[in-house]
Design an enzyme around this catalytic site. Structure first.
Site, PDB file in Angstrom:
ATOM      1  N   ASN A  16       0.870  -1.181   0.000  1.00  0.00           N
ATOM      2  CA  ASN A  16       0.000   0.000   0.000  1.00  0.00           C
ATOM      3  C   ASN A  16       0.905   1.228   0.000  1.00  0.00           C
ATOM      4  OD1 ASN A  16      -1.844   2.016   0.459  1.00  0.00           O
ATOM      5  ND2 ASN A  16      -2.319   1.401   2.567  1.00  0.00           N
ATOM      6  N   TRP A  17       0.996   1.866  -1.162  1.00  0.00           N
ATOM      7  CA  TRP A  17       1.931   3.010  -1.278  1.00  0.00           C
ATOM      8  C   TRP A  17       1.329   4.313  -0.792  1.00  0.00           C
ATOM      9  CZ3 TRP A  17       3.663   1.467  -6.923  1.00  0.00           C
ATOM     10  CH2 TRP A  17       4.508   0.355  -6.829  1.00  0.00           C
ATOM     11  N   LYS A  18       0.043   4.297  -0.487  1.00  0.00           N
ATOM     12  CA  LYS A  18      -0.634   5.506   0.021  1.00  0.00           C
ATOM     13  C   LYS A  18      -0.400   6.672  -0.949  1.00  0.00           C
ATOM     14  CE  LYS A  18      -0.113   3.472   4.525  1.00  0.00           C
ATOM     15  NZ  LYS A  18      -0.027   3.602   5.956  1.00  0.00           N
ATOM     16  N   HIS A  37      -9.572   1.633   4.941  1.00  0.00           N
ATOM     17  CA  HIS A  37      -8.253   1.770   5.567  1.00  0.00           C
ATOM     18  C   HIS A  37      -8.363   2.746   6.740  1.00  0.00           C
ATOM     19  CE1 HIS A  37      -4.105   2.914   6.246  1.00  0.00           C
ATOM     20  NE2 HIS A  37      -3.802   1.736   5.733  1.00  0.00           N
ATOM     21  N   GLU A  56      -6.625   5.142   7.695  1.00  0.00           N
ATOM     22  CA  GLU A  56      -6.411   6.565   7.392  1.00  0.00           C
ATOM     23  C   GLU A  56      -7.674   7.178   6.795  1.00  0.00           C
ATOM     24  OE1 GLU A  56      -2.808   5.759   5.303  1.00  0.00           O
ATOM     25  OE2 GLU A  56      -1.905   5.282   7.234  1.00  0.00           O
ATOM     26  N   GLU A  73      -5.542  -4.350  10.910  1.00  0.00           N
ATOM     27  CA  GLU A  73      -4.481  -3.358  11.058  1.00  0.00           C
ATOM     28  C   GLU A  73      -4.737  -2.518  12.306  1.00  0.00           C
ATOM     29  OE1 GLU A  73      -2.436  -2.460   7.064  1.00  0.00           O
ATOM     30  OE2 GLU A  73      -4.189  -1.188   7.180  1.00  0.00           O
ATOM     31  N   GLY A 110       2.468   2.727  10.621  1.00  0.00           N
ATOM     32  CA  GLY A 110       3.422   3.805  10.388  1.00  0.00           C
ATOM     33  C   GLY A 110       4.137   4.265  11.642  1.00  0.00           C
ATOM     34  N   SER A 128       3.314  -1.728  10.437  1.00  0.00           N
ATOM     35  CA  SER A 128       4.768  -1.802  10.631  1.00  0.00           C
ATOM     36  C   SER A 128       5.362  -3.178  10.338  1.00  0.00           C
ATOM     37  CB  SER A 128       5.153  -1.330  12.043  1.00  0.00           C
ATOM     38  OG  SER A 128       4.798   0.032  12.204  1.00  0.00           O
ATOM     39  N   GLY A 140       2.861  -1.003   4.331  1.00  0.00           N
ATOM     40  CA  GLY A 140       2.940   0.394   3.918  1.00  0.00           C
ATOM     41  C   GLY A 140       4.390   0.804   3.694  1.00  0.00           C
ATOM     42  N   GLY A 141       4.984   1.428   4.700  1.00  0.00           N
ATOM     43  CA  GLY A 141       6.334   1.990   4.589  1.00  0.00           C
ATOM     44  C   GLY A 141       7.368   1.045   3.974  1.00  0.00           C
TER      45      GLY A 141
HETATM   46  P1  PGA Z   1       2.792   0.547   7.608  1.00  0.00           P
HETATM   47  O1  PGA Z   1       1.350   0.749   6.933  1.00  0.00           O
HETATM   48  O2  PGA Z   1       3.329  -0.766   7.111  1.00  0.00           O
HETATM   49  O3  PGA Z   1       3.608   1.736   7.148  1.00  0.00           O
HETATM   50  O4  PGA Z   1       2.577   0.543   9.098  1.00  0.00           O
HETATM   51  C1  PGA Z   1       0.454  -0.322   6.782  1.00  0.00           C
HETATM   52  C2  PGA Z   1      -0.841   0.165   6.204  1.00  0.00           C
HETATM   53  O5  PGA Z   1      -1.263   1.278   6.521  1.00  0.00           O
HETATM   54  O6  PGA Z   1      -1.502  -0.531   5.389  1.00  0.00           O
END
Ligand code: PGA
Length: 252
Positions: free
Chosen positions: A10-12, A96, A98, A168, A174, A214, A235-236
């Site tokens: 997930n590159w956001k 998600h 966010e 999640e 993050g 994470s 994500g990251g």
């Molecule tokens: P993260 O993000 O790996 O940077 O914690 C995961 C996500 O939001 O899907």
């Protein structure tokens, strides 16, 4: 029942079209190393069709990070399921954290989006997870149960089978704080139990439940080694090909 693991990136709101194409190119050339799990990339909208073109025929999937619940009309700025299909993507992230906590999407909005996603023939990845305060108050399970129930109750058995769930915990996204494998497994078991109670053992045995928050090369093997954890939403650590491939390679 054995469920095939799935690793998703997930590159956001990160990566230009050029960056996304370069990543996809390099991933395709590493495919022999990808192993036996499913792999899906979620680029930002503009990069979706370009990424999909490069990944065509590679077996690696592409998805969008969100969709709108209406099929078309005067909804400035929104993207429909049909547009996602038109961009040659077949997955979509729904709910998600966010979107829930930064943009303010309610469980009811998430439910409408999920229904539209399956009606449009997309494979939705439904994200659920509690905030730290909710965990501390002892409400983690009830929050996740409510998110699941509201989102899934409007789906038919056939539609349900298409859903992928991603647990999640909001406090792990993050932040560098990962849920311990024990905490993650406990919540995955709880989710599977809810699915069984509400929709029967077929659904609960079949649906994949990914962990996200994470996930990185250093903890991937331990998390993905758990039978209850059917993959990861990353994500990251999915932004660089090397670290993403290490996570993919952690699936044994
Ligand atoms: P993260 O993000 O790996 O940077 O914690 C995961 C996500 O939001 O899907």
């Amino acid at each position: 029942m054995s469920r095939k693991k799935l690793i998703a990136a997930n590159w956001k709101m990160q990566k230009s079209i050029g960056d996304a194409k370069a990543f996809a190119d390099s991933l395709v050339s590493s495919v022999p190393n990808v192993g036996t799990c499913d792999v899906v990339l979620f680029p930002p909208f503009f990069a979706v069709p370009f990424t999909a073109k490069i990944l065509e025929g590679s077996g690696i999937g592409v998805g969008a990070q969100d969709l709108f619940w209406e099929k078309q009309g005067a909804y400035t700025g929104e993207i429909s399921g049909e547009m996602i299909n038109d961009a040659a993507a077949s997955y979509v992230i729904v709910g998600h954290s966010e979107r829930r906590h930064v943009i303010g999407e309610s469980n009811e909005i998430v439910a409408k989006k999920l229904k539209t996603a399956v009606e449009e023939g997309l494979t939705p990845m439904l994200c659920v997870g509690e905030k730290m305060s909710e965990r501390e108050e002892g409400n983690a399970e009830s929050v996740v149960e409510e998110q699941l129930k509201t989102a899934l109750s409007g789906l038919s058995q056939t539609e349900l089978k298409r859903v992928i769930v991603a647990y999640e915990p909001v406090w792990a996204i993050g932040t560098g704080k990962t849920a311990t494998p024990e905490d993650a497994v406990a919540m995955h078991r709880f989710i599977r139990g809810c699915l069984g109670d509400d929709f029967g053992s077929d659904i609960s045995g079949e649906l994949r439940i990914l962990y996200g928050g994470s996930v990185k090369p250093e903890n991937a093997e331990r998390l993905l080694g758990e039978e209850e954890i059917d993959g990861a939403l990353v994500g990251g650590a999915s932004l660089e090909v090397d670290s993403f491939l290490k996570i993919v390679g952690a699936v044994k």
